[in-house]
Design an enzyme around this catalytic site. Sequence first.
Site, PDB file in Angstrom:
ATOM      1  CG  ASP A 168     -69.500 -89.924 -31.837  1.00 11.44           C
ATOM      2  OD1 ASP A 168     -69.762 -90.291 -32.873  1.00 11.44           O
ATOM      3  OD2 ASP A 168     -68.315 -89.896 -31.361  1.00 11.44           O
TER       4      ASP A 168
ATOM      5  CD  GLU B  24     -71.367 -94.413 -33.401  1.00 10.52           C
ATOM      6  OE1 GLU B  24     -70.765 -94.769 -34.539  1.00 10.52           O
ATOM      7  OE2 GLU B  24     -70.797 -93.717 -32.604  1.00 10.52           O
TER       8      GLU B  24
END
Length: 540
Positions: free
Chosen positions: A230, A290
């Site tokens: 993330d 990401e």
Amino acid sequence: MSKRCLSVLAFLLLLCCSLSIFAQTKSTDAGGHQWWQHAVFYEIYPRSFADSNNDGIGDLKGITSKMGYLHDLGVDAIWISPCFPSPQVDFGYDVSDYENIDPMYGTLADFDHMVAEGKQQGVRIVLDFVVNHSSDKHPWFIDSKSSRTASHRDWYIWRDGKGPGQPPNNWMSTFGGSAWKFDPATKQYYYHYFYAEQPDLNWRNPAVEKAMLDTTGWWYKRGVSGFRLDAVDTLFEDPNLTDNPVLPGTNKQGDPNTDEIHNKKLPEVHEVLKKLRKVADESDAVLIGETWTSNIDELKEYYGSHDNELQMPMDFMFTTVDKLSPPEFRRQIAQVDSAGGWPVFVISNHDKVRSYNRYGDGKNNDAIAKLMGAFYLTLRGTPIMYYGEEIGMENNDPKRKEDVKDPIGRTGWPREIGRDGERTPMQWNSDTNAGFSQKDPWLPVPLTYKTHNVATELKDPNSVRQCHVVSPQLQGESRTGGIEHVGLAPEGNLQPRRQRLCLRQSEDLGGDAAVIRKRPRSDAGTVRSHHRGSDEVIDF
Ligand code: GLC
Ligand code: CA
């Protein structure tokens, strides 16, 4: 050293080399592709996939119960958005324990069971690792906040303000307001790029790095096949806290726009990615990033100079082509190919308005959804499908501020309505709550669930769902570059007799069509699509 010792040493060295070669190549195919290169990935937002205990919120047992469905869809790996203990301020992206499961989703035993069932069905599990920040309720942060001399103080980023009531610099939280929050007890500010309940970890502290690397190893041992990392762009900040240049205008939260050059994409991130990769390689695991890159050079860097960082940085530049534009898609695909790494294609996720709405023209949305599915699932690279995309799920956006669950939608209303719309429950059938739960779900299902649901679409050979299963042969062809996307008409070359495969005939797209052609060197007889017989895909 004696001769004998030398030869023992040589033997051991040889053994080690062959073992490590074995470790690296054990899951490659004849063409040298690793497992994740010929896999279809599928993102599951666990709150919204399947609710086994009817409390209105999805859970791990729910996911396990759908493994057969995922297998039939052709999914090889699921990436589950965070399911760890969390106060749920950011619906799981605020983690308070990295090595457990939130009771709302189940237990570690449920997790193990899910991994085992996945193995049976050929579906690997990839978890979401929130590397940039923890929850403010994580014991590390609670200790860090307790005093300036606490043992975890330096696990987060604490600084003095510039003066009374003045944060250390002008950095803004992407979720609104200053990125610094004052703590009256210890009289310092802590840094949070996202919500104040998501304090940034201090990756310059070796103890933080070690704890996080160990966490990945802990999950690999539990059977996890990789991580989606993330918010990697935000791992490091300039230690001198240089102000970011201010740009004209304001963002959706009403804050001044800034150019985030001092708190994003710092070079130090690459050292961390190399270390995470080393641990991943020991378990033949994959790292998906990401990565919100703004140009191809930035994307290139995320693969690592020696292919030693992320195997799968997501190309979000592809998602910025928000319309059916053949030349723009072509340009973007060529660019990604030129990066030299393995392309990763995504058209929707839990932070983006669903592809059904973004690409749809309001009239031919189903046709366009079929086209988009067939298109990106057969590009050379690895696709990541977002749950529900395969049945043409649409956004169900809140109409009133008081209905919004995602905090940014409340603070930013009406310019920013939040991300609830793309996170609604999976539509399994046409029963109450789309078969997701017997209790009213945490977010309302869109009205189209009556027609757009798994059960109904599986019975219809022309459904969006049927266009999202690509035969293993076709997948194999596409992974090796055996499929050439000739174009999207009218610009494309539409000489049907010379195409092997043509996706979507023109009429209801007003003349648009996607054409996929096998390269001549391929054996025409081997490619057969599951969708034959419909007018969506024609096999010549
Ligand atoms: C990532 C996630 C998003 C989350 C944010 C903060 O961008 O995809 O959902 O809010 O990180 O963790
Ligand atoms: Ca539940």
